[in-house]
Design a protein around this motif. Sequence first.
Motif, PDB file in Angstrom:
ATOM      1  N   CYS A 228      -4.145   4.333   7.108  1.00  0.00           N
ATOM      2  CA  CYS A 228      -3.056   4.662   8.031  1.00  0.00           C
ATOM      3  C   CYS A 228      -3.556   5.104   9.395  1.00  0.00           C
ATOM      4  CB  CYS A 228      -2.161   5.748   7.434  1.00  0.00           C
ATOM      5  SG  CYS A 228      -2.941   7.376   7.332  1.00  0.00           S
ATOM      6  N   CYS A 229      -4.814   5.531   9.460  1.00  0.00           N
ATOM      7  CA  CYS A 229      -5.306   6.061  10.743  1.00  0.00           C
ATOM      8  C   CYS A 229      -6.699   5.540  11.106  1.00  0.00           C
ATOM      9  CB  CYS A 229      -5.266   7.585  10.738  1.00  0.00           C
ATOM     10  SG  CYS A 229      -6.207   8.371   9.422  1.00  0.00           S
ATOM     11  N   CYS A 230      -7.040   4.343  10.618  1.00  0.00           N
ATOM     12  CA  CYS A 230      -8.326   3.757  10.994  1.00  0.00           C
ATOM     13  C   CYS A 230      -8.176   2.270  11.258  1.00  0.00           C
ATOM     14  CB  CYS A 230      -9.392   4.011   9.925  1.00  0.00           C
ATOM     15  SG  CYS A 230      -9.198   3.061   8.404  1.00  0.00           S
ATOM     16  N   LEU A 231      -9.190   1.708  11.872  1.00  0.00           N
ATOM     17  CA  LEU A 231      -9.289   0.275  12.142  1.00  0.00           C
ATOM     18  C   LEU A 231     -10.685  -0.188  11.736  1.00  0.00           C
ATOM     19  CD1 LEU A 231      -7.574   0.253  15.620  1.00  0.00           C
ATOM     20  CD2 LEU A 231      -6.790  -1.039  13.625  1.00  0.00           C
ATOM     21  N   PRO A 232     -10.837  -1.440  11.327  1.00  0.00           N
ATOM     22  CA  PRO A 232     -12.174  -1.934  10.985  1.00  0.00           C
ATOM     23  C   PRO A 232     -13.085  -1.958  12.211  1.00  0.00           C
ATOM     24  CG  PRO A 232     -10.472  -3.436  10.191  1.00  0.00           C
ATOM     25  CD  PRO A 232      -9.809  -2.433  11.081  1.00  0.00           C
ATOM     26  N   ALA A 233     -14.343  -1.605  11.998  1.00  0.00           N
ATOM     27  CA  ALA A 233     -15.360  -1.714  13.042  1.00  0.00           C
ATOM     28  C   ALA A 233     -16.242  -2.909  12.677  1.00  0.00           C
ATOM     29  CB  ALA A 233     -16.166  -0.431  13.135  1.00  0.00           C
ATOM     30  N   GLY A 234     -15.626  -4.066  12.515  1.00  0.00           N
ATOM     31  CA  GLY A 234     -16.293  -5.269  12.033  1.00  0.00           C
ATOM     32  C   GLY A 234     -15.653  -5.694  10.720  1.00  0.00           C
TER      33      GLY A 234
ATOM     34  N   GLY B 285      -2.641  10.385   8.516  1.00  0.00           N
ATOM     35  CA  GLY B 285      -3.843  10.964   7.922  1.00  0.00           C
ATOM     36  C   GLY B 285      -3.652  12.330   7.313  1.00  0.00           C
ATOM     37  N   TYR B 286      -2.396  12.760   7.133  1.00  0.00           N
ATOM     38  CA  TYR B 286      -2.135  14.094   6.596  1.00  0.00           C
ATOM     39  C   TYR B 286      -2.100  14.133   5.074  1.00  0.00           C
ATOM     40  CZ  TYR B 286      -0.733  15.299  11.322  1.00  0.00           C
ATOM     41  OH  TYR B 286      -0.711  15.493  12.671  1.00  0.00           O
ATOM     42  N   CYS B 287      -1.488  13.121   4.435  1.00  0.00           N
ATOM     43  CA  CYS B 287      -1.196  13.254   3.004  1.00  0.00           C
ATOM     44  C   CYS B 287      -2.239  12.617   2.097  1.00  0.00           C
ATOM     45  CB  CYS B 287       0.187  12.695   2.693  1.00  0.00           C
ATOM     46  SG  CYS B 287       0.293  10.895   2.804  1.00  0.00           S
ATOM     47  N   GLY B 288      -2.907  11.573   2.525  1.00  0.00           N
ATOM     48  CA  GLY B 288      -3.907  10.922   1.694  1.00  0.00           C
ATOM     49  C   GLY B 288      -3.350   9.931   0.693  1.00  0.00           C
ATOM     50  N   ALA B 289      -2.053   9.652   0.714  1.00  0.00           N
ATOM     51  CA  ALA B 289      -1.447   8.745  -0.269  1.00  0.00           C
ATOM     52  C   ALA B 289      -2.000   7.325  -0.172  1.00  0.00           C
ATOM     53  CB  ALA B 289       0.074   8.718  -0.104  1.00  0.00           C
ATOM     54  N   CYS B 290      -2.445   6.907   0.984  1.00  0.00           N
ATOM     55  CA  CYS B 290      -2.929   5.533   1.168  1.00  0.00           C
ATOM     56  C   CYS B 290      -4.428   5.386   0.902  1.00  0.00           C
ATOM     57  CB  CYS B 290      -2.599   5.042   2.579  1.00  0.00           C
ATOM     58  SG  CYS B 290      -3.444   5.942   3.896  1.00  0.00           S
ATOM     59  N   ARG B 291      -5.072   6.425   0.469  1.00  0.00           N
ATOM     60  CA  ARG B 291      -6.526   6.443   0.243  1.00  0.00           C
ATOM     61  C   ARG B 291      -6.970   5.219  -0.556  1.00  0.00           C
ATOM     62  NH1 ARG B 291      -7.416  11.655  -2.246  1.00  0.00           N
ATOM     63  NH2 ARG B 291      -6.880  12.116  -0.132  1.00  0.00           N
ATOM     64  N   MET B 292      -8.060   4.592  -0.109  1.00  0.00           N
ATOM     65  CA  MET B 292      -8.632   3.464  -0.841  1.00  0.00           C
ATOM     66  C   MET B 292     -10.137   3.438  -0.629  1.00  0.00           C
ATOM     67  SD  MET B 292      -7.256   0.217   1.417  1.00  0.00           S
ATOM     68  CE  MET B 292      -5.583   0.561   0.969  1.00  0.00           C
TER      69      MET B 292
ATOM     70  N   VAL C 115       0.866  -1.174   0.000  1.00  0.00           N
ATOM     71  CA  VAL C 115       0.000   0.000   0.000  1.00  0.00           C
ATOM     72  C   VAL C 115       0.902   1.223   0.000  1.00  0.00           C
ATOM     73  CG1 VAL C 115      -1.757   1.293   1.281  1.00  0.00           C
ATOM     74  CG2 VAL C 115      -1.804  -1.205   1.302  1.00  0.00           C
ATOM     75  N   GLU C 116       0.649   2.127  -0.917  1.00  0.00           N
ATOM     76  CA  GLU C 116       1.424   3.367  -0.940  1.00  0.00           C
ATOM     77  C   GLU C 116       1.031   4.214   0.273  1.00  0.00           C
ATOM     78  OE1 GLU C 116       1.960   7.343  -3.654  1.00  0.00           O
ATOM     79  OE2 GLU C 116       1.243   5.518  -4.612  1.00  0.00           O
ATOM     80  N   PHE C 117       2.019   4.776   0.933  1.00  0.00           N
ATOM     81  CA  PHE C 117       1.763   5.682   2.057  1.00  0.00           C
ATOM     82  C   PHE C 117       2.961   6.598   2.204  1.00  0.00           C
ATOM     83  CE2 PHE C 117       4.190   2.314   3.996  1.00  0.00           C
ATOM     84  CZ  PHE C 117       4.995   2.967   4.902  1.00  0.00           C
ATOM     85  N   GLN C 118       2.754   7.688   2.927  1.00  0.00           N
ATOM     86  CA  GLN C 118       3.858   8.592   3.207  1.00  0.00           C
ATOM     87  C   GLN C 118       3.877   9.053   4.654  1.00  0.00           C
ATOM     88  OE1 GLN C 118       4.155  11.731   0.316  1.00  0.00           O
ATOM     89  NE2 GLN C 118       3.965  10.298  -1.370  1.00  0.00           N
ATOM     90  N   CYS C 119       2.714   9.231   5.257  1.00  0.00           N
ATOM     91  CA  CYS C 119       2.737   9.889   6.560  1.00  0.00           C
ATOM     92  C   CYS C 119       2.344   9.021   7.751  1.00  0.00           C
ATOM     93  CB  CYS C 119       1.834  11.115   6.525  1.00  0.00           C
ATOM     94  SG  CYS C 119       0.071  10.709   6.462  1.00  0.00           S
TER      95      CYS C 119
END
Length: 87
Positions: free
Chosen positions: A75-81, A43-50, A36-40
């Motif tokens: 990068c800044c969330c977890l599944p809620a189920g 939750g600042y850059c949005g590079a991992c958006r899906m 997964v592409e990411f940079q930060c």
Amino acid sequence: MDPSAKVTLRHIGAQLQCESGHRSLLDALEANHIDVEFQCRSGYCGACRMRLLRGRVAYTQSPLACIRPGDILPCCCLPAGDIELEL
């Protein structure tokens, strides 16, 4: 957060578990060798958006990057189920 949520990756055709030891959905993806592409990681850059196709996520911190309805920042969330991602 669900302590052991199932994550389905539609395009890859894989399933994995996001477990309580993972700090974020991105951590769970990386632990399962999913690129997964990411940079930060904050939750600042949005590079991992899906695209979230099914289910809900809970943010561990409010994302500062703009996200459209139906998109998430792993990068800044977890599944809620159990969830399904367009990945």
